[in-house]
Design a protein around this motif. Structure first.
Motif: not given
Length: 424
Positions: A220, A276, A302-306, A308-309, A312, A354, A359
């Motif tokens: 990040r 995300v 992105t702002k997502a955590d593990h 959520a990635m 996606l 992705v 992230p």
């Protein structure tokens, strides 16, 4: 004088002397060496018993022209053992045997085996038929020879109950071979496990370990902690990444300031990336060595955590969102550069990845530098297949988009892993 008078003194005439014996040939004569008598002290052959003493021939009687000591012709047939001849009378014309050496007693010739072919032929049948065959005669009555019980093999050479016999050498080496095979299987299994782990890491699968979480957290921070020349080098070299395995080279011609994601994607792609979030967007534009093709590379932090990635990434793979023409990223057209005319209508090929363990979403979009529009864009996964004849495939735009996306992914992964190993 009468006839009787002629023979009146015939008895006074001396007798005719006997014929002298023929002298024996010298010992050194090579032609008669085989006719020498066997010396009496010669050792007997094993198993045949002692040889009888040689009896010298008796001299002929005086006044008798015919020999008187010639024995008669034997009456036995070949293959049988004749009776022992009578012992010869002691000779008076020889010196007596010294008292210190006792005379040798004549051997019983009837019990002495004969070393002749007929004797062996007559007595060898028992060796073939065995002691119980009636045809062997007296040989069948011989007791069987004692046999020694076979020695027990060592414990490590016992062969199994089933299957063909195993030679002792092979049995002794079998534990070694089994150990080698077991070690090879262990090494192969470890290699498969490590390879699967490495493959899952490269594919974006996270294992949830502290190291993976540390790499994810550092990913990040890569966009602002890494120099732009490291994330987007001034020159990209792609060995064998062009059509037919040709080498490709791209030169950076523009770098966009870091920004948000507004206006960077088509509406449907922006909607797909919305779960995300968008922390930051960085982009750069390249031109190929012929200054014919241009390509924009980008990375969305992105702002997502593990979790959520990973969700996606699985959705893009299951729904093939990276190959839909209505989900294409937009290029960065820098003024006063070969990409000045590179707009949405000039997009010919693209690639989106992705990263489930970082992230980050990386992408690249390519087109012609002269501003010609493309009515049938094609994703890079299809434009790089063998036998593709579309304009993006034959011009190499599909290879450009795929190779630049791969280079951007490698740069982010390397910097995220490097930040976790450097001492603070």
């Amino acid at each position: 004088m009468s006839t009787e008078a002629d023979y009146a003194d015939a008895h006074r005439l001396p007798p005719v002397p006997p014929q002298p014996p023929v002298p024996a040939p010298p010992a050194e004569d090579p032609h008669t060496a085989v006719l020498r008598p066997v010396p009496p002290e010669r050792p007997a052959k094993p198993g045949l018993g002692p040889l009888p003493p040689a009896t010298p021939p008796a001299p002929r009687a005086a006044g008798n022209p015919s020999p008187a000591n010639i024995p008669p012709r034997p009456a036995h047939t070949p293959g049988t053992i004749p009776a022992a001849p009578p012992a010869a009378p002691p000779r008076t014309d020889q010196a007596p045997t010294p008292p210190s050496v006792p005379p040798r007693a004549p051997a019983d010739r009837s019990a002495t085996p004969r070393d002749t072919a007929a004797f062996h032929l007559a007595n060898s049948e028992a060796l073939w038929n065995g002691p119980g065959d009636a045809r062997t005669g007296s040989a069948a009555a011989a007791p069987p020879r004692p046999t020694r019980p076979p020695a027990a093999p060592p414990a490590d050479t016992l062969r199994p109950l089933t299957g063909p016999p195993v030679p002792p050498a092979a049995a002794s080496h079998r534990p070694v071979r089994r150990g080698v095979l077991a070690a090879a299987g262990l090494v192969l299994g470890l290699g498969l496990v490590v390879g699967a782990a490495a493959g899952s890491w490269l594919a974006g699968d996270a294992d949830g370990s502290p190291a993976a979480e540390a790499v994810f957290a550092q990913g990040r921070e890569v966009w602002h902690s890494t120099p732009v020349d490291t994330l987007f080098p001034r020159t990209l070299n792609g060995l064998g990444t062009g059509p037919g395995g040709a080498d490709r080279t791209w030169t950076r011609i523009a770098v966009a300031p870091d920004s948000g994601c507004a206006g960077a994607f088509d509406p449907l792609l922006a909607k797909a990336l919305a779960p995300v979030g968008c922390e930051r967007l960085v982009r750069a534009t390249y031109v190929d060595a012929t200054r014919t093709n241009v390509v924009t590379a980008g990375a969305v932090t992105t702002k997502a955590d593990h979790s959520a990635m990973q969700d996606l990434r699985r959705r893009f793979a299951a729904e093939h969102l990276d190959t839909r023409t209505d989900l294409m990223p937009r290029p960065h057209a820098a003024k006063d550069t070969p990409a000045a005319k590179f707009g949405p209508a000039q997009r010919a090929s693209w690639s989106i990845k992705v990263l489930g363990d970082l992230p980050v979403v990386v992408y690249a979009v390519s087109g012609f530098a002269d501003g010609r529009p493309v009515t049938d864009p094609q994703p890079a996964a299809e434009a790089t297949r063998g036998g593709a004849t579309t304009a993006p495939a034959e011009s190499g735009l599909g290879h450009d988009a795929k190779a630049v996306t791969d280079r951007t992914e490698q740069a982010f992964r390397k910097q995220a892993a490097k930040a976790t190993t450097e001492p603070k």
